[in-house]
Design a protein around this motif. Structure first.
Motif, short mmCIF file in Angstrom:
data_model
loop_
_atom_site.label_atom_id
_atom_site.label_comp_id
_atom_site.label_asym_id
_atom_site.label_seq_id
_atom_site.Cartn_x
_atom_site.Cartn_y
_atom_site.Cartn_z
N THR A 61 0.86 -1.18 0.00
CA THR A 61 0.00 0.00 0.00
C THR A 61 0.90 1.23 0.00
N ILE A 62 0.33 2.36 -0.38
CA ILE A 62 1.10 3.60 -0.36
C ILE A 62 1.57 3.89 1.07
N ARG A 63 0.66 3.61 2.02
CA ARG A 63 1.00 3.84 3.44
C ARG A 63 2.23 3.02 3.86
N LYS A 64 2.26 1.78 3.40
CA LYS A 64 3.36 0.90 3.78
C LYS A 64 4.69 1.41 3.22
N LYS A 67 6.06 4.12 5.17
CA LYS A 67 6.68 3.73 6.44
C LYS A 67 7.95 2.90 6.23
N ILE A 73 5.39 9.43 2.18
CA ILE A 73 4.39 9.32 1.11
C ILE A 73 4.56 10.43 0.08
N LYS A 74 4.84 11.64 0.58
CA LYS A 74 5.04 12.76 -0.36
C LYS A 74 6.21 12.49 -1.28
N TYR A 77 5.29 10.11 -4.02
CA TYR A 77 4.59 10.80 -5.11
C TYR A 77 5.56 11.59 -5.98
N GLY A 82 1.66 10.91 -10.39
CA GLY A 82 0.41 10.31 -10.88
C GLY A 82 -0.06 9.30 -9.85
N LYS A 86 0.74 2.37 -8.74
CA LYS A 86 0.52 1.79 -10.07
C LYS A 86 1.79 1.87 -10.92
N SER A 99 -6.77 -3.77 -5.30
CA SER A 99 -7.44 -3.23 -4.12
C SER A 99 -8.54 -4.19 -3.75
N THR B 198 -13.50 -1.12 -7.66
CA THR B 198 -12.22 -1.66 -8.13
C THR B 198 -12.32 -2.46 -9.41
N TYR B 222 -5.51 10.61 -3.02
CA TYR B 222 -5.03 9.99 -1.79
C TYR B 222 -4.91 11.08 -0.72
N ASP B 266 0.73 -3.06 9.30
CA ASP B 266 0.86 -1.62 9.61
C ASP B 266 -0.48 -0.94 9.91
#
Lengths: 101, 410
Positions: A61-64, A67, A73-74, A77, A82, A86, A99, B198, B222, B266
């Motif tokens: 995930t983006i969150r993972k 971390k 995260i920034k 990106y 984009g 992906k 997802s 999705t 996001y 997480d």
């Protein structure tokens, strides 16, 4: 499914351009896919790509990635504008993350 | 005397307590269920509260009504699970030992994960509807609202009941139309997904419905933070969307107890074998429903189908046999689409939602990925089924494994 030659290697890819057999991936292939996405890969990109390839089974995930200790995260990106997940997974030669809903 | 311990008396824990008590001899098996709350919430009903369709009393009943005789119920916070020693520590120091443990502690929303979300506008102009308090506060706000920009935003994946925010905007369209101010209300649906849903076929159907109802979709957003002064939401890649009222699905996380036990990912979801439903870390620990990380919807229907599989596998585990039942990720969701109609999706790990009829091929009565009055009645009737049959572990006339019968592939 389609065939595509990337960095001189003939590869099977999905309709969206994701490499089917992740073991065929090389850094040269990554650079060429990145170029198509308008990205010039540097060391930081490769650090993230390595993290992605190492953690593919645990679910991404983006969150993972935020971390991971490599980028926040920034920063993620900024590296892959984009849809960073992906785009980065395509360059990393793994399946597009699904997802789960 | 051997012991089965269940953590969480929500949908999953309650179903398992009923099924297990019916099958296991009281002389041999002690069953205990632990939950911190005494109230059982019918969570699918929260969605209807902001629009005055249900009130608080329609969605709450005492948990004790659904726990069968012969099951011990303890109302307490759990401190942590010590899997190596087969024991659970409750808050205050009480220790519960177990031979088998079922973790069914669910997921909850955590608005503090997003900067600026739980701030000065919280429950004034920013609301969730995943809690009773949020849903009631939003109803009070809508009752006197004069119109403006309504933004429905999803903070993070995965989240509980993935069709709920879609249903929310459909019902909002109906509510403001009937209030005579739909022309003054601008509805925007903001999602981190690439589209309304999705999977491609459902995304197309739902995307068309959103368009028809004049609801704008902003995909691939996001959420980074909420600006309370300027009343804007901001994404990590610098997009900004202004709002007059923001309705939000906050970040979903597993229980904090999972983190204290060192068992979560997480977001505090427990790594779980997606077929057997056994925890990846401990042989005698199983995980049911939203608390797990299995790649399907976090939803009551999934819990209900998974409970059948878990029950079979518990019976195997108790006898020391190999686990033979395999969960297929089956989910079945009614989608309220407003004006007395609804849609229905039925899918699993492998098969995306497809059009057709359900549960009987060609007959229905429900239409998959169709917008019908009958689907709406299905949803309405489901509340009765939930309280009277589902929680008590009674057989329902639908298959636990997803079936291709009645589905059209192209």
């Amino acid at each position: 499914m389609a065939q595509k030659t990337i960095a001189g290697v003939n590869l099977e890819v999905t309709d969206e351009g994701y490499i089917v057999d992740s073991s065929q991936w090389t850094e040269e292939i990554a650079k060429e896919i990145a170029k198509e996405e308008g990205i010039e890969l540097n060391d930081k990109h490769f650090e993230v790509i390595k993290f992605i390839r190492d953690n593919v089974d645990a679910g991404l995930t983006i969150r993972k990635i935020g971390k991971s200790g490599i980028v926040d995260i920034k920063g993620f990106y900024d590296l892959f504008p984009g849809g960073p997940l992906k785009v980065s997974t395509k360059i990393a030669g793994i399946k597009k993350p699904a997802s789960c809903i | 005397m051997k012991k089965i311990l269940i953590l969480g008396a929500g949908t999953g824990g309650t179903i398992m307590a009923n099924k297990l008590r019916k099958s296991l001899d009281r002389e041999d098996w002690d069953i205990t269920i632990v939950d911190k709350h005494k109230t059982h919430y019918y969570q699918p009903g929260f969605l209807f509260i902001p629009f005055g369709i249900y009130n608080k009393h329609d969605v709450i009943k005492p948990k004790a009504n659904f726990i069968p005789a012969g099951v011990n119920i303890i109302y307490s916070d759990v401190d942590k699970i010590v899997g190596e020693e087969n024991k659970v520590l409750l808050e205050g120091g009480k220790i519960l030992n177990y031979d088998f443990l079922i973790v069914a502690t669910g997921t909850r929303v955590d608005p503090t994960e997003t900067p600026g979300l739980k701030d000065e506008l919280w429950y004034k102009e920013i609301f969730d509807f995943y809690t009773v308090d949020g849903a009631v506060a939003l109803r009070d706000f809508f009752e006197t609202w004069k119109g403006g920009r309504l933004v429905m935003s999803i903070a993070e994946l995965p989240f509980k009941c993935p069709v709920a925010p879609l249903e929310f905007v459909f019902l909002a369209d109906e509510y403001f139309t009937k209030a005579g101010i739909r022309d003054k209300v601008d509805i925007t649906y903001v999602t981190p997904l690439p589209g309304a849903f999705t999977k491609p076929i459902a995304t197309k159907m739902l995307g068309n419905l959103l368009k028809e109802k004049n609801i704008t979709v902003i995909p691939d957003f996001y959420l980074e933070s909420v600006d309370n002064k300027e009343k804007k939401i901001k994404s990590y890649d610098g997009q900004e969307i202004p709002f007059d009222v923001l309705t939000i699905v906050p970040v979903n996380k597993g229980d904090d107890m999972i983190e204290r036990s060192g068992m979560g990912d997480d977001l505090n979801f427990i790594p779980t074998d997606k077929h057997t439903l056994r925890s990846e870390k401990y042989e005698n620990v199983f995980v049911l429903g939203d608390a797990s990380n299995i790649p399907t919807s976090k939803a009551g229907s999934v819990v209900h189908f998974a409970a059948e599989v878990l029950f079979d596998n518990m019976m195997c585990a108790i006898k020391g046999r190999e686990l033979r039942a395999k969960f297929d990720g089956h989910a079945n969701c009614y989608i309220e689409t407003g004006f007395g109609k609804g849609s229905l999706i039925d899918f699993n790990y492998e098969t995306e939602p497809l059009p057709g009829t359900y549960p009987l091929p060609g007959v229905g009565p429900f239409g998959l990925l169709q917008n019908t009055k009958m689907n709406h009645y299905g949803k309405v009737i489901f509340r009765w089924i939930y309280w009277h049959m589902l929680l008590k572990g009674k057989e329902l006339p639908i298959e636990n494994e997803m079936s291709m019968a009645g589905k059209k592939k192209s």
